[in-house]
Design a protein around this motif. Structure first.
Motif, PDB file in Angstrom:
ATOM      1  N   UNK A 277       0.825  -1.216   0.000  1.00 30.95           N
ATOM      2  CA  UNK A 277       0.000   0.000   0.000  1.00 30.95           C
ATOM      3  C   UNK A 277       0.855   1.262   0.000  1.00 30.95           C
ATOM      4  N   UNK A 278       2.047   1.185   0.573  1.00 28.51           N
ATOM      5  CA  UNK A 278       2.970   2.327   0.496  1.00 28.51           C
ATOM      6  C   UNK A 278       3.336   2.591  -0.970  1.00 28.51           C
ATOM      7  N   UNK A 279       3.582   1.529  -1.716  1.00 30.13           N
ATOM      8  CA  UNK A 279       3.904   1.684  -3.143  1.00 30.13           C
ATOM      9  C   UNK A 279       2.684   2.215  -3.898  1.00 30.13           C
ATOM     10  N   UNK A 280       1.507   1.681  -3.543  1.00 29.04           N
ATOM     11  CA  UNK A 280       0.267   2.144  -4.191  1.00 29.04           C
ATOM     12  C   UNK A 280       0.063   3.629  -3.916  1.00 29.04           C
ATOM     13  N   UNK A 281       0.293   4.051  -2.667  1.00 31.03           N
ATOM     14  CA  UNK A 281       0.132   5.476  -2.315  1.00 31.03           C
ATOM     15  C   UNK A 281       1.126   6.352  -3.076  1.00 31.03           C
ATOM     16  N   UNK A 282       2.344   5.866  -3.261  1.00 33.27           N
ATOM     17  CA  UNK A 282       3.354   6.648  -3.992  1.00 33.27           C
ATOM     18  C   UNK A 282       2.923   6.822  -5.447  1.00 33.27           C
ATOM     19  N   UNK A 283       2.390   5.750  -6.035  1.00 37.63           N
ATOM     20  CA  UNK A 283       1.885   5.826  -7.411  1.00 37.63           C
ATOM     21  C   UNK A 283       0.718   6.817  -7.489  1.00 37.63           C
ATOM     22  N   UNK A 284      -0.205   6.714  -6.536  1.00 40.56           N
ATOM     23  CA  UNK A 284      -1.348   7.631  -6.501  1.00 40.56           C
ATOM     24  C   UNK A 284      -0.861   9.080  -6.397  1.00 40.56           C
ATOM     25  N   UNK A 285       0.125   9.318  -5.525  1.00 43.49           N
ATOM     26  CA  UNK A 285       0.649  10.676  -5.334  1.00 43.49           C
ATOM     27  C   UNK A 285       1.287  11.192  -6.624  1.00 43.49           C
ATOM     28  N   UNK A 286       2.005  10.319  -7.335  1.00 42.56           N
ATOM     29  CA  UNK A 286       2.657  10.726  -8.588  1.00 42.56           C
ATOM     30  C   UNK A 286       1.600  11.088  -9.634  1.00 42.56           C
ATOM     31  N   UNK A 287       0.520  10.307  -9.697  1.00 44.35           N
ATOM     32  CA  UNK A 287      -0.551  10.598 -10.663  1.00 44.35           C
ATOM     33  C   UNK A 287      -1.220  11.923 -10.317  1.00 44.35           C
ATOM     34  N   UNK A 288      -1.557  12.108  -9.036  1.00 41.20           N
ATOM     35  CA  UNK A 288      -2.221  13.360  -8.626  1.00 41.20           C
ATOM     36  C   UNK A 288      -1.328  14.563  -8.912  1.00 41.20           C
TER      37      UNK A 288
END
Ligand code: NAD
Length: 300
Positions: A277-288
């Motif tokens: 989920x840390x990796x998922x959050x980093x991906x989400x942050x990069x997209x946003x």
């Protein structure tokens, strides 16, 4: 044993592979590589293991890992200056400060210095407020992992009775908010709760986040309930030899598995989901950060 095993290790692998696919697409189509910066202050052995594992998994999914290892006597001002530097770096989309920090540092001050958009742990006061008011936020990784496993197992959680044992800021409270967001009826139990056994027996979903080895026995569990065991406790294991230890959760696995409908093991349950989920959050942050659509199924 009647319960279905909720295999967090296998589920985390599917999350990582989804993240890796999305990262590959971002690189190819947008020339964008998500980056995660992890800051470790001091030489706490457990924290060193976590940080190494986070760095390895970050690069395995194709993201850039920035590791900052600071001496235990680093001043708070130096740490805050590093955070400001990372806040301003467009190649860094996520910033994680490994806790606990040395005693001379103010944890709240440090966490709240992180740009909330890069706060992939979801501990910044702005993200706490956004989650509490049901708005788009960065969601703390451990409860997000628990929510993903519950959704994957049940589909809709609407109307279910959920009991969260533990009210910490990093697990219990955000877990309760997420379950409320999915329309559960939520009870948060804690060290002062009266007749905890009776409270837990009402639950269709039990999330145990206490830090007391095997404190929840099977006879507290409603037949068929789903048990998510967040606890990670190291206990002596004389059966494995002198001085040996093993990991157990907050739930007594064998007796809970007799009555539960589904249960997460320790190890191999919630733990692997946390880093995924840390990796998922980093991906989400990069997209946003780049105005791009967020990946499906990787956020709350
Ligand atoms: P914490 O110490 O901050 O909070 C523990 C909570 O348990 C408190 O709110 C307290 O009120 C409650 N509590 C204590 N004794 C109790 C009792 N007898 N009955 C009912 N409630 C009681 O802990 P935390 O940071 O929330 O972590 C909890 C556990 O989860 C620990 O074992 C920790 O190692 C583990 N953890 C695992 C992960 C993971 O990735 N799997 C992540 C974070 C924490």
């Amino acid at each position: 044993m009647s319960a279905t095993l909720i295999d967090g290790k296998a589920f985390a692998a599917t999350i990582r592979s989804k993240v890796a696919d999305h990262v590959a697409r971002l690189k190819k189509e947008q020339d964008l590589t998500p980056g995660l910066a992890v800051i470790l202050v001091g030489e706490d052995p457990a924290s060193q293991v976590y940080v190494r594992s986070k760095g390895k998994q970050t690069t395995e999914v194709g993201m850039t890992s920035f590791e900052h290892k600071l001496a235990a006597d680093t001043s708070e001002a130096e740490l805050l200056a590093l955070i400001q530097h990372l806040n301003a770096n467009p190649e860094v989309h996520g910033i994680l400060v490994q806790l606990p920090l040395p005693d001379h540092m103010d944890e709240d001050l440090v966490i709240n210095a992180i740009d909330p958009a890069k706060d992939v742990d979801g501990f910044h006061i702005s993200n706490v407020g956004l989650l509490g008011t049901g708005q788009k936020s960065m969601v703390p990784c451990t409860p997000l992992g628990c929510l993903m496993m519950l959704r994957n197992h049940h589909g809709s959680l609407s109307g279910m009775n959920a009991v969260v044992i533990g009210r910490s800021n990093i697990v219990g409270k955000p877990m309760a908010q997420l379950l409320l967001g999915d329309s559960c009826t939520v009870t948060v139990a804690h060290s002062r709760t009266k007749d905890l056994a009776e409270v837990v027996r009402r639950a269709d979903i039990v999330v145990a986040a206490v830090g007391r080895p095997e404190m929840v026995p099977g006879d507290w569990i409603q037949p068929g309930a789903t048990v998510i065991d967040v606890g990670i406790n190291r206990i002596e294991a004389p059966e494995k030899g002198e001085g040996k230890t093993r990991l157990v959760g907050d739930c007594h696995y064998a007796s809970c598995a007799e009555v539960a409908g589904a249960i997460t093991p320790v190890p191999g349950g919630v733990g692997p989901m946390t880093i995924a989920c840390l990796l998922a959050n980093t991906l989400t942050a990069a997209c946003r950060a780049n105005g791009l659509p967020e990946p499906d199924g990787l956020t709350a």
